[in-house]
Design a protein around this motif. Structure first.
Motif, PDB file in Angstrom:
ATOM      1  N   GLU A   1       0.839  -1.195   0.000  1.00  0.00           N
ATOM      2  CA  GLU A   1       0.000   0.000   0.000  1.00  0.00           C
ATOM      3  C   GLU A   1       0.874   1.244   0.000  1.00  0.00           C
ATOM      4  OE1 GLU A   1      -2.270   0.322   3.588  1.00  0.00           O
ATOM      5  OE2 GLU A   1      -0.614  -0.313   4.872  1.00  0.00           O
ATOM      6  N   ASP A   2       0.289   2.358  -0.444  1.00  0.00           N
ATOM      7  CA  ASP A   2       0.976   3.640  -0.343  1.00  0.00           C
ATOM      8  C   ASP A   2       0.986   4.082   1.117  1.00  0.00           C
ATOM      9  OD1 ASP A   2       1.273   3.817  -3.140  1.00  0.00           O
ATOM     10  OD2 ASP A   2      -0.696   4.761  -3.359  1.00  0.00           O
ATOM     11  N   ARG A   3       2.114   4.654   1.557  1.00  0.00           N
ATOM     12  CA  ARG A   3       2.216   5.145   2.938  1.00  0.00           C
ATOM     13  C   ARG A   3       3.033   6.437   2.938  1.00  0.00           C
ATOM     14  NH1 ARG A   3       4.073   0.316   6.889  1.00  0.00           N
ATOM     15  NH2 ARG A   3       3.319   1.794   8.472  1.00  0.00           N
ATOM     16  N   ILE A   4       2.760   7.300   3.918  1.00  0.00           N
ATOM     17  CA  ILE A   4       3.497   8.560   4.013  1.00  0.00           C
ATOM     18  C   ILE A   4       3.731   8.923   5.471  1.00  0.00           C
ATOM     19  CG2 ILE A   4       1.381   9.979   3.886  1.00  0.00           C
ATOM     20  CD1 ILE A   4       3.120  12.051   2.345  1.00  0.00           C
ATOM     21  N   TRP A   5       4.933   9.417   5.753  1.00  0.00           N
ATOM     22  CA  TRP A   5       5.297   9.894   7.087  1.00  0.00           C
ATOM     23  C   TRP A   5       5.741  11.356   6.972  1.00  0.00           C
ATOM     24  CZ3 TRP A   5       6.380   5.169   5.099  1.00  0.00           C
ATOM     25  CH2 TRP A   5       6.013   4.041   5.837  1.00  0.00           C
ATOM     26  N   LEU A   6       5.229  12.213   7.849  1.00  0.00           N
ATOM     27  CA  LEU A   6       5.587  13.627   7.869  1.00  0.00           C
ATOM     28  C   LEU A   6       6.192  13.955   9.225  1.00  0.00           C
ATOM     29  CD1 LEU A   6       5.628  16.466   6.668  1.00  0.00           C
ATOM     30  CD2 LEU A   6       3.261  16.752   7.460  1.00  0.00           C
ATOM     31  N   ASN A   7       7.436  14.419   9.192  1.00  0.00           N
ATOM     32  CA  ASN A   7       8.154  14.760  10.425  1.00  0.00           C
ATOM     33  C   ASN A   7       8.103  13.616  11.438  1.00  0.00           C
ATOM     34  OD1 ASN A   7       8.956  17.399   9.597  1.00  0.00           O
ATOM     35  ND2 ASN A   7       6.909  18.167  10.068  1.00  0.00           N
ATOM     36  N   GLY A   8       8.278  12.382  10.923  1.00  0.00           N
ATOM     37  CA  GLY A   8       8.364  11.213  11.781  1.00  0.00           C
ATOM     38  C   GLY A   8       7.043  10.579  12.157  1.00  0.00           C
ATOM     39  N   ARG A   9       5.943  11.165  11.759  1.00  0.00           N
ATOM     40  CA  ARG A   9       4.614  10.649  12.123  1.00  0.00           C
ATOM     41  C   ARG A   9       3.868  10.190  10.877  1.00  0.00           C
ATOM     42  NH1 ARG A   9      -0.088  14.180  15.226  1.00  0.00           N
ATOM     43  NH2 ARG A   9      -1.779  12.651  15.014  1.00  0.00           N
TER      44      ARG A   9
END
Length: 436
Positions: A63-71
């Motif tokens: 699946e597509d996944r995204i993390w922003l500033n560690g979260r």
């Protein structure tokens, strides 16, 4: 281009913040993120402010996944999904016109993305512009796309398309209903005006109460200074969300909308765009500074004219405005110029020989409460003292701690690709690396 033989293809890029000096506020199409007026910005140097993004694709990702500033964030956000769909569409289009048959399997691979900012997020410092520009740039490289990325970045955050270029950048509003001509173009490169400096006066690093997207939509719907969408008309006369353009840079008035109600978008901004581009090309700081401040003031006047009113400025913001005008009045010319985006933090433009004196003025009016040695970040600034005449001219009661710190920077380049594998934010497993 991504190699089909690699189990994991990883790309890491950086992208800059841009600060609009002629601002856009309001969209003629919410879904395609098409503005009601053109805008012009200055790209800031990535040595001081940048977003870093790593994108990785693999046949093993489910699946597509995204993390922003560690979260980890919700990958289903509409803006993010729009960027992913557009970049994959461009990738398929490019491969379909090439010699590869069948299309490479990587077009069906899922993507993992990790992104970090080295400056406060959602505090009115154009973090979404840098973030979505970096996302578009990184995705383009990991999927092998080589084309204009204005539409990809714009679908994430309108002003992000301006962060695809260094120097001074125009976002052309366009006329087409599909938005294909709503693109960013460089007005002048980062090397054009080497003496220009930028000081960011951080008043608050807290998340703003109302985001730009919600704020501008409310302004468009309620502000007589800006409102252009009452009586929206769509195809076949049905209620719609898109204005019909009428001539270069203009929006045709729809039923029930007076010419006066389109004042800023139609009567003010086109002339200001021409004037600002001229000031940039001629390196005319007097004209550049005055116009920058006037456009900032008008933008915030529109926010106050919104109902209920939106106030992005704080009392400290207004004290900074007063400081700038007192400083300029003392010198008898425009030596410094402020602009405020959708937040309380001031961006001040000046020339390199004025920086020391103005920083000293800021220290005088907003004495650091603690960590005075960390009050100034970024480019080095030589110490300076205020003359008695200037001290008296400032005519303000000092507000200790009103400005948390200053970031000194300059005009910079557009997105960059980092070749060092140690710069990747994702590890060999496609997950964020542990914090150092």
């Amino acid at each position: 281009m991504a190699s089909e033989e690699k189990p994991l293809v990883v790309v890491t890029c950086t992208a800059p913040v841009n600060i609009a000096v002629i601002k856009y506020w309001g969209k003629r199409d919410e879904d395609l993120v098409l503005p009601i007026n053109s805008s012009l910005s200055v790209t800031l140097h990535q040595d001081q402010l940048k977003t870093t993004t790593t994108a990785a694709i693999s046949k093993d990702f489910t699946e597509d996944r995204i993390w922003l500033n560690g979260r980890e964030e919700d990958v289903g956000q509409p803006r993010l999904q729009a960027c992913l769909r557009e970049i994959r569409r461009l990738a398929r289009k490019r491969r379909s016109t090439g010699d590869e048959d069948p299309p490479p399997l990587s077009l069906s691979y899922k993507v993992h993305v990790a992104s970090v900012n080295n400056f406060p997020t959602a505090a009115g410092l154009a973090s979404s512009a840098a973030g979505y520009a970096c996302l578009a740039y990184a995705l383009a490289r990991v999927y092998g796309v080589d084309s204009d990325l204005s539409e990809v970045a714009r679908r994430g955050s309108g002003s992000a398309c301006r962060s695809l270029y260094g120097g001074f950048v125009e976002w052309q509003m366009g006329e087409r209903a599909d938005g294909k001509d709503s693109v960013a173009r460089q007005v002048a490169p980062e090397s054009h005006w080497p003496a220009l400096r930028v000081l960011i006066l951080v008043v608050s690093a807290e998340r703003k109460l109302m985001g730009s997207t919600a704020g501008m939509q409310t302004s468009v719907e309620t502000s007589p200074l800006l409102r252009v969408r009452l009586g929206w008309v769509g195809a076949g006369g049905r209620p719609g969300r898109v204005l019909r353009p009428s001539g270069p840079g203009r929006c045709a008035p729809l039923s029930g909308i007076s010419r006066a109600s389109q004042f800023r978008a139609e009567a003010v901004v086109p002339g200001r765009m021409v004037e600002m581009a001229h000031c940039v090309r001629e390196r005319d700081f007097q004209g550049f500074g005055r116009l920058t401040m006037k456009d900032s003031n008008q933008f915030h006047a529109t926010c106050l004219d919104t109902f209920p009113p939106i106030s992005y400025l704080s009392d400290i913001s207004r004290r900074i405005i007063r400081l700038v005008h007192c400083f300029n009045a003392h010198h008898g010319q425009t030596k410094v110029a402020y602009t405020f985006d959708a937040g309380p933090n001031a961006v001040v433009f000046t020339l390199d020989d004025t920086v020391p004196e103005f920083v000293a003025a800021v220290r005088h009016c907003f004495p650091p409460e603690s960590n005075g040695d960390k009050f100034l970040k970024g480019l080095p600034v030589r110490p300076a003292s205020l003359s008695d005449e200037l001290r008296a001219a400032l005519d303000v009661d000092p507000t200790p701690g009103g400005v948390k710190y200053i970031i000194a920077t300059q005009v910079g380049p557009g997105p960059q690709t980092l070749d060092d594998p140690h710069a990747h934010l994702l590890g060999p497993d496609g997950l964020p690396k542990p914090a150092a």
